[in-house]
Design an enzyme around this catalytic site. Structure first.
Site, PDB file in Angstrom:
ATOM      1  N   GLN A 162      -1.363   6.540  -6.106  1.00  0.00           N
ATOM      2  CA  GLN A 162      -0.549   5.262  -6.071  1.00  0.00           C
ATOM      3  C   GLN A 162      -1.389   3.974  -5.998  1.00  0.00           C
ATOM      4  O   GLN A 162      -2.591   4.191  -5.574  1.00  0.00           O
ATOM      5  CB  GLN A 162       0.371   5.380  -4.870  1.00  0.00           C
ATOM      6  CG  GLN A 162      -0.173   5.668  -3.603  1.00  0.00           C
ATOM      7  CD  GLN A 162       0.809   5.591  -2.290  1.00  0.00           C
ATOM      8  OE1 GLN A 162       0.388   6.024  -1.408  1.00  0.00           O
ATOM      9  NE2 GLN A 162       2.117   5.236  -2.427  1.00  0.00           N
TER      10      GLN A 162
ATOM     11  N   GLU B 134       7.826  -0.507   0.071  1.00  0.00           N
ATOM     12  CA  GLU B 134       7.947   0.530   1.602  1.00  0.00           C
ATOM     13  C   GLU B 134       7.715  -0.185   2.772  1.00  0.00           C
ATOM     14  O   GLU B 134       6.855  -1.085   2.815  1.00  0.00           O
ATOM     15  CB  GLU B 134       6.881   1.253   1.031  1.00  0.00           C
ATOM     16  CG  GLU B 134       6.643   2.431   2.148  1.00  0.00           C
ATOM     17  CD  GLU B 134       5.566   3.542   1.969  1.00  0.00           C
ATOM     18  OE1 GLU B 134       4.712   3.392   0.942  1.00  0.00           O
ATOM     19  OE2 GLU B 134       5.338   4.429   2.973  1.00  0.00           O
TER      20      GLU B 134
END
Ligand code: NAG
Ligand code: NAG
Length: 266
Positions: free
Chosen positions: A114, A200
């Site tokens: 990521q 997130e």
């Protein structure tokens, strides 16, 4: 002076215990944490589902749930952030947005590849940084010569060249500045089963950081390479950030429109 070897060893062991503990609590908007140098962005377990919307403790966004995923790309504008209503400006409120492969723990018991941008606000000062991570290794700050600010339009891509390596590029499309990182010989392996576009509430130390009000983040121009073919978001699943496993308290809501994903702070 005066710190014994025994103390050093027990501190190291305590650090190791924190670093290997990958379970996490449910989201809280008001949890307070000390400011830390780097984010730790996690893989997540879906904790429940209602008609194609899966609930996650600290993720919102969307993901493709398929096989043979080798690349994911998306573009978003770095949000202006603020202290949540009822919050305390001396608390460090943060969050991040990223694009990745294999983040959903239920579907892949392996790595997460990521890259993205994190944000924090404390005492009226907002800060941003760009990072990449081959989870469970810690996130690394991207580079020192590029700084990120609210309003920057950032394109992030991650591409697997094998299950143990690949590359990531993060570009400020506002001025064309970009940086890349190449992974090789990484462990554990990717499963190559999901591509995801996520906002997130990440972890600092052993807890989720207090979550900043980011308004909304829209990922545009999203695509993935699945089975060697570039695809959009057809059939993507929605991820919603909830603080309860039945999905009754939504912290961040996600909607898909065409190939765009909008994630909104609630
Ligand atoms: C992934 O897709 C399968 C169908 O292929 C579905 O049964 C499963 O619930 C999905 N899981 C998640 C977490 O999206
Ligand atoms: C991105 O580009 C804009 C426009 O040139 C600039 O104002 C901003 O500082 C840049 N950000 C980075 C990450 O360099």
């Amino acid at each position: 002076m005066g710190i014994s070897l025994k103390t050093v060893i027990s501190l190291l062991l305590a650090g190791a215990a924190v670093a290997t503990s990958k379970s996490r609590p449910l989201a809280s908007r008001y949890r307070s944490q000390a400011k830390a140098a780097s984010v730790e962005s996690f893989k997540e377990d879906a904790t429940g589902e209602t008609s194609g919307t899966f609930y996650f403790p600290s993720w919102a966004g969307a993901y493709l749930n398929t096989s043979d995923v080798t690349s994911a790309t998306g573009t978003f504008t770095v949000p202006t952030i603020s202290v949540p209503p009822g919050g305390d400006s001396s608390t460090n409120y943060c969050g991040c947005a990223w694009v990745g492969i294999d983040g959903v723990t239920n579907l892949c018991d392996g790595a997460l590849m990521q890259a993205g941008v994190d944000w924090c606000i404390q005492d009226g000062v907002a800060s941003y940084s760009a990072w990449y991570e081959w989870w469970p290794a810690e996130a690394q700050q991207f580079w020192d010569d590029v700084t990120v600010s609210a309003g920057d339009v950032i394109t992030v891509s991650v591409t697997a060249s094998s299950t143990t390596g690949g590359s990531t590029t993060l570009e400020n499309t506002s001025n064309g500045q970009s940086a890349s990182y190449t992974w090789s010989g990484e462990s554990p392996d990717l499963c190559e089963v999901t591509a995801e576009w996520i906002v997130e509430d990440f972890t600092i130390g052993d807890g989720m950081v207090a979550f900043a009000d980011y308004g909304s983040v829209t990922f545009t121009g999203n695509s993935a390479v699945v089975g060697g073919t570039t695809v959009g978001l057809d059939g993507a699943y929605i991820a919603e950030m909830v603080s309860t496993t039945d999905g009754s308290d939504v912290i961040s809501e996600s909607t898909i429109s065409g190939n765009d994903i909008t994630v909104t702070y609630q």
